[in-house]
Scaffold this motif. Structure first.
Motif, PDB file in Angstrom:
ATOM      1  N   MET A 208      14.700  14.271  19.711  1.00 33.15           N
ATOM      2  CA  MET A 208      13.627  13.320  20.000  1.00 33.15           C
ATOM      3  C   MET A 208      13.280  12.480  18.775  1.00 33.15           C
ATOM      4  O   MET A 208      12.715  11.388  18.904  1.00 33.15           O
ATOM      5  CB  MET A 208      12.383  14.064  20.496  1.00 33.15           C
ATOM      6  N   SER A 209      13.585  12.980  17.573  1.00 33.09           N
ATOM      7  CA  SER A 209      13.220  12.254  16.350  1.00 33.09           C
ATOM      8  C   SER A 209      14.331  11.350  15.825  1.00 33.09           C
ATOM      9  O   SER A 209      14.190  10.757  14.757  1.00 33.09           O
ATOM     10  CB  SER A 209      12.816  13.247  15.253  1.00 33.09           C
ATOM     11  N   SER A 210      15.426  11.222  16.563  1.00 34.80           N
ATOM     12  CA  SER A 210      16.470  10.284  16.130  1.00 34.80           C
ATOM     13  C   SER A 210      15.925   8.860  16.263  1.00 34.80           C
ATOM     14  O   SER A 210      15.105   8.582  17.149  1.00 34.80           O
ATOM     15  CB  SER A 210      17.728  10.446  16.979  1.00 34.80           C
ATOM     16  N   PRO A 211      16.339   7.937  15.391  1.00 39.38           N
ATOM     17  CA  PRO A 211      15.803   6.564  15.441  1.00 39.38           C
ATOM     18  C   PRO A 211      15.917   5.911  16.812  1.00 39.38           C
ATOM     19  O   PRO A 211      14.976   5.257  17.281  1.00 39.38           O
ATOM     20  CB  PRO A 211      16.653   5.833  14.393  1.00 39.38           C
ATOM     21  N   ALA A 212      17.064   6.092  17.458  1.00 40.08           N
ATOM     22  CA  ALA A 212      17.271   5.459  18.772  1.00 40.08           C
ATOM     23  C   ALA A 212      16.312   6.029  19.816  1.00 40.08           C
ATOM     24  O   ALA A 212      15.758   5.288  20.642  1.00 40.08           O
ATOM     25  CB  ALA A 212      18.716   5.648  19.223  1.00 40.08           C
ATOM     26  N   ASN A 213      16.097   7.354  19.789  1.00 36.30           N
ATOM     27  CA  ASN A 213      15.214   7.973  20.774  1.00 36.30           C
ATOM     28  C   ASN A 213      13.740   7.689  20.483  1.00 36.30           C
ATOM     29  O   ASN A 213      12.942   7.527  21.414  1.00 36.30           O
ATOM     30  CB  ASN A 213      15.474   9.479  20.837  1.00 36.30           C
ATOM     31  N   LEU A 214      13.381   7.629  19.199  1.00 31.96           N
ATOM     32  CA  LEU A 214      12.008   7.260  18.855  1.00 31.96           C
ATOM     33  C   LEU A 214      11.647   5.914  19.462  1.00 31.96           C
ATOM     34  O   LEU A 214      10.531   5.711  19.957  1.00 31.96           O
ATOM     35  CB  LEU A 214      11.844   7.187  17.333  1.00 31.96           C
ATOM     36  N   LEU A 215      12.596   5.017  19.448  1.00 27.46           N
ATOM     37  CA  LEU A 215      12.365   3.661  19.938  1.00 27.46           C
ATOM     38  C   LEU A 215      12.154   3.639  21.454  1.00 27.46           C
ATOM     39  O   LEU A 215      11.556   2.704  21.987  1.00 27.46           O
ATOM     40  CB  LEU A 215      13.547   2.764  19.561  1.00 27.46           C
ATOM     41  N   VAL A 252      11.769   6.593   6.186  1.00 26.00           N
ATOM     42  CA  VAL A 252      11.094   5.330   6.504  1.00 26.00           C
ATOM     43  C   VAL A 252      12.070   4.271   7.008  1.00 26.00           C
ATOM     44  O   VAL A 252      11.792   3.544   7.965  1.00 26.00           O
ATOM     45  CB  VAL A 252      10.335   4.813   5.263  1.00 26.00           C
ATOM     46  N   GLN A 253      13.242   4.205   6.374  1.00 27.07           N
ATOM     47  CA  GLN A 253      14.211   3.173   6.772  1.00 27.07           C
ATOM     48  C   GLN A 253      14.719   3.381   8.197  1.00 27.07           C
ATOM     49  O   GLN A 253      15.172   2.436   8.846  1.00 27.07           O
ATOM     50  CB  GLN A 253      15.401   3.128   5.793  1.00 27.07           C
ATOM     51  N   ASN A 254      14.609   4.620   8.701  1.00 28.39           N
ATOM     52  CA  ASN A 254      15.044   4.899  10.072  1.00 28.39           C
ATOM     53  C   ASN A 254      13.952   4.634  11.101  1.00 28.39           C
ATOM     54  O   ASN A 254      14.166   4.808  12.292  1.00 28.39           O
ATOM     55  CB  ASN A 254      15.514   6.351  10.189  1.00 28.39           C
TER      56      ASN A 254
END
Length: 338
Positions: A208-215, A252-254
């Protein structure tokens, strides 16, 4: 009547409609209040159960869709199909939750269930079926993997995204909660979807914390922090608050894409206007602390994207107003958020 006998009744599509519904209700009661014999009665029949659940739920969606697009509707057939689908889903919820049934699942069957749930959410025009389907996600105890997560999140996102052509809602007369944002404009569905997201967070926190899923899922939550419905607001805040430690671990960059999405929402006034409303409108009298707390969540999620001269000057208007409030709870909350 035995479990096997109820299942045979359901399997036979030639069985009278009322008999099939009656058999589903009987199975629902058996699963809801199991005895020590229930696991031994259910487990050998597991593949047949799974097959008939998916068949009847999927068929109800197909028939309803055909009815809505046809000029020669058959109301009785459509109504029967929807009722079968609803009853099957109510029963199916226990089938994906019960500890004595879960061990029967293998990975291919889990994926079959996920595929069916996603298909239903993206095709049903029935509010009750939609809500029951999301409830199944909320209560399931399946061994989900990362490959199961994305389609589930996308299906929830589809359900919670306003449609240019909203469905003609078929629902029980007793259903309520039509103040939400999404295909069905239903706060009931919004609340259940937030509960489902909370469940997925507990099952697959790293995915759930992957950048794509956060989005995908974080905007679904933050856009409901200022819902006019209190139970939706409270659930959204609860989900986001519990997820903040997880989000904070993401570099942060993610998080830049998520920051940009939130920034754009705020810049359009989609979220900032309701926050000011919470401070100024008599409709929200006594609830100004909600706006201040949400302001703090948004600041945290925005990160460095907040530091745009024009934007930050506009965004600081809310704490400027809340610091001047006579209510000490509001000023204290403002200090905390600051």
């Amino acid at each position: 009547m035995s479990v096997d006998a109820h299942l045979r009744t359901i399997e036979q599509t030639s069985s009278p409609f009322q008999e099939r519904v009656k058999a589903y209700h009987a199975l629902h009661n058996i699963l809801k209040e199991p005895t020590h014999e229930t696991p031994y009665n259910i487990s050998p029949l597991f593949p047949r159960f799974l097959s008939v659940f998916i068949r009847d739920i999927t068929a109800s969606i197909t028939i309803n869709s055909q009815s809505n697009s046809s000029n020669t509707n058959n109301p009785n057939k459509t109504s029967d199909a929807i009722n079968i689908g609803r009853t099957a889903l109510r029963t199916f919820g226990y089938f994906v939750h019960s500890s004595y049934i879960i061990p029967n699942y293998r990975e291919p069957q889990v994926k079959e269930v996920v595929k069916a749930i996603c298909s239903i959410l993206q095709s049903t025009d029935d509010k009750t079926i939609c809500n029951l389907c999301i409830w199944c996600i909320s209560v399931q105890c399946l061994g989900l993997t990362s490959s199961d997560l994305v389609p589930l999140l996308q299906a929830l996102e589809f359900t919670l995204t306003p449609s240019a052509n909203p469905p003609t809602v078929n629902q029980d007369p007793s259903d309520s909660g039509n103040q939400g944002i999404g295909r069905f404009s239903s706060s009931t569905i919004e609340h259940e979807a937030l509960t489902a997201l909370s469940r997925l967070l507990s099952q697959l926190p790293n995915d759930m914390s992957s950048p794509a899923n956060l989005l995908i899922w974080v905007p679904m939550v933050y856009r409901r922090l200022l819902s006019p419905t209190s139970k939706v607001r409270e659930k959204a805040e609860s989900v986001l608050r519990s997820a903040l430690p997880l989000i904070s671990q993401v570099p942060v960059q993610n998080r830049e894409a998520l920051q940009t999405t939130l920034y754009n929402d705020l810049n359009k006034g989609m979220l900032s206007t309701p926050m000011v409303t919470l401070l100024e409108s008599s409709e929200y009298q006594g609830k100004a602390t909600i706006g201040v707390r949400v302001w703090g969540y948004y600041v945290y999620l925005l990160g460095t994207s907040l530091f745009n001269a024009t934007f930050i000057n506009t965004y600081l208007q809310l704490p400027e107003k809340s610091f001047l409030q006579a209510n000490p709870a509001v000023t204290t909350s403002t200090y905390d958020s600051w």
